[in-house]
Design a protein around this motif. Structure first.
Motif, mmCIF file in Angstrom:
data_model
loop_
_atom_site.group_PDB
_atom_site.id
_atom_site.type_symbol
_atom_site.label_atom_id
_atom_site.label_comp_id
_atom_site.label_asym_id
_atom_site.label_seq_id
_atom_site.Cartn_x
_atom_site.Cartn_y
_atom_site.Cartn_z
ATOM 1 N N ALA A 67 0.835 -1.201 0.000
ATOM 2 C CA ALA A 67 0.000 0.000 0.000
ATOM 3 C C ALA A 67 0.870 1.251 0.000
ATOM 4 O O ALA A 67 0.591 2.211 -0.725
ATOM 5 C CB ALA A 67 -0.934 -0.009 1.212
ATOM 6 N N ALA A 68 1.934 1.241 0.785
ATOM 7 C CA ALA A 68 2.840 2.394 0.825
ATOM 8 C C ALA A 68 3.482 2.608 -0.539
ATOM 9 O O ALA A 68 3.602 3.748 -1.013
ATOM 10 C CB ALA A 68 3.912 2.190 1.890
ATOM 11 N N VAL B 82 0.924 4.199 -2.869
ATOM 12 C CA VAL B 82 0.773 5.632 -2.615
ATOM 13 C C VAL B 82 1.970 6.385 -3.194
ATOM 14 O O VAL B 82 1.830 7.431 -3.825
ATOM 15 C CB VAL B 82 0.622 5.901 -1.095
ATOM 16 C CG1 VAL B 82 0.746 7.375 -0.783
ATOM 17 C CG2 VAL B 82 -0.710 5.352 -0.601
ATOM 18 N N HIS B 83 3.160 5.835 -3.002
ATOM 19 C CA HIS B 83 4.382 6.504 -3.478
ATOM 20 C C HIS B 83 4.501 6.472 -5.002
ATOM 21 O O HIS B 83 5.155 7.333 -5.592
ATOM 22 C CB HIS B 83 5.613 5.864 -2.839
ATOM 23 C CG HIS B 83 6.887 6.532 -3.225
ATOM 24 N ND1 HIS B 83 7.202 7.810 -2.816
ATOM 25 C CD2 HIS B 83 7.903 6.128 -4.018
ATOM 26 C CE1 HIS B 83 8.356 8.156 -3.336
ATOM 27 N NE2 HIS B 83 8.816 7.157 -4.067
#
Length: 162
Positions: free
Chosen positions: A93-94, A97-98
């Motif tokens: 998920a990170a 987002v990135h």
């Protein structure tokens, strides 16, 4: 002696069921055709014995039949699964987002480099292209670190060397 059972544990769910059923732990054992000592072993945090799935289902149903609201073992299992999924996929998920930053910075770097190679380009366009390229490299470096640290693939494949 009172056992301390972690909230959200199968041990705590079994204790909740034992508290609802007539006879307590003996009632837990009777509900699934097992001894009280086996039922207590399932509900003891220091023991290795694990409740079989069919007995877990039977105990949740016995809990409801005795007037209990909910399904303690199922609810605990669902909570533990949710937490495991969050933990396993948090790195993905990170990275997701990135990824927007990687795409933005890469596109800006590409655009600036195209401007820098035009016939009328000068030192300002070159400086801008270098600045945008550095920003894209930083974004990609962060993405690389996120990929290297992805927990979900840690056992599936070796890490990418730096």
């Amino acid at each position: 002696m009172t056992l301390h059972r972690a909230p959200g544990s199968i041990d705590a769910a079994l204790a909740r069921i034992a508290g609802q059923l007539e006879g307590g732990w003996a009632g837990v054992g009777r509900a699934v055709g097992k001894s009280e000592s086996m039922a207590r072993a399932w509900g003891h945090p220091g023991r290795r014995e694990q409740i079989p799935m069919d007995d877990a289902i039977a105990l949740d149903l016995a809990f409801q039949a005795a007037g209990g609201i909910g399904a303690p073992i199922f609810e605990t299992y669902a909570l533990q699964l949710d937490l495991a999924c969050i933990n396993r996929f948090a790195d993905r998920a990170a990275l997701g987002v990135h990824l927007a930053s990687v795409i933005k910075e890469s596109a800006e770097a590409e655009s600036a480099m195209l401007s820098a190679i035009l016939p009328d380009a000068g030192p300002a366009e070159t400086r801008r292209a270098l600045r945008e390229l550095d920003e894209a490299l930083v974004a990609m470096g962060t993405a690389r670190a996120l990929l290297n640290n992805m927990k979900s693939d840690a056992t599936d494949s070796p890490q990418i060397p730096p």
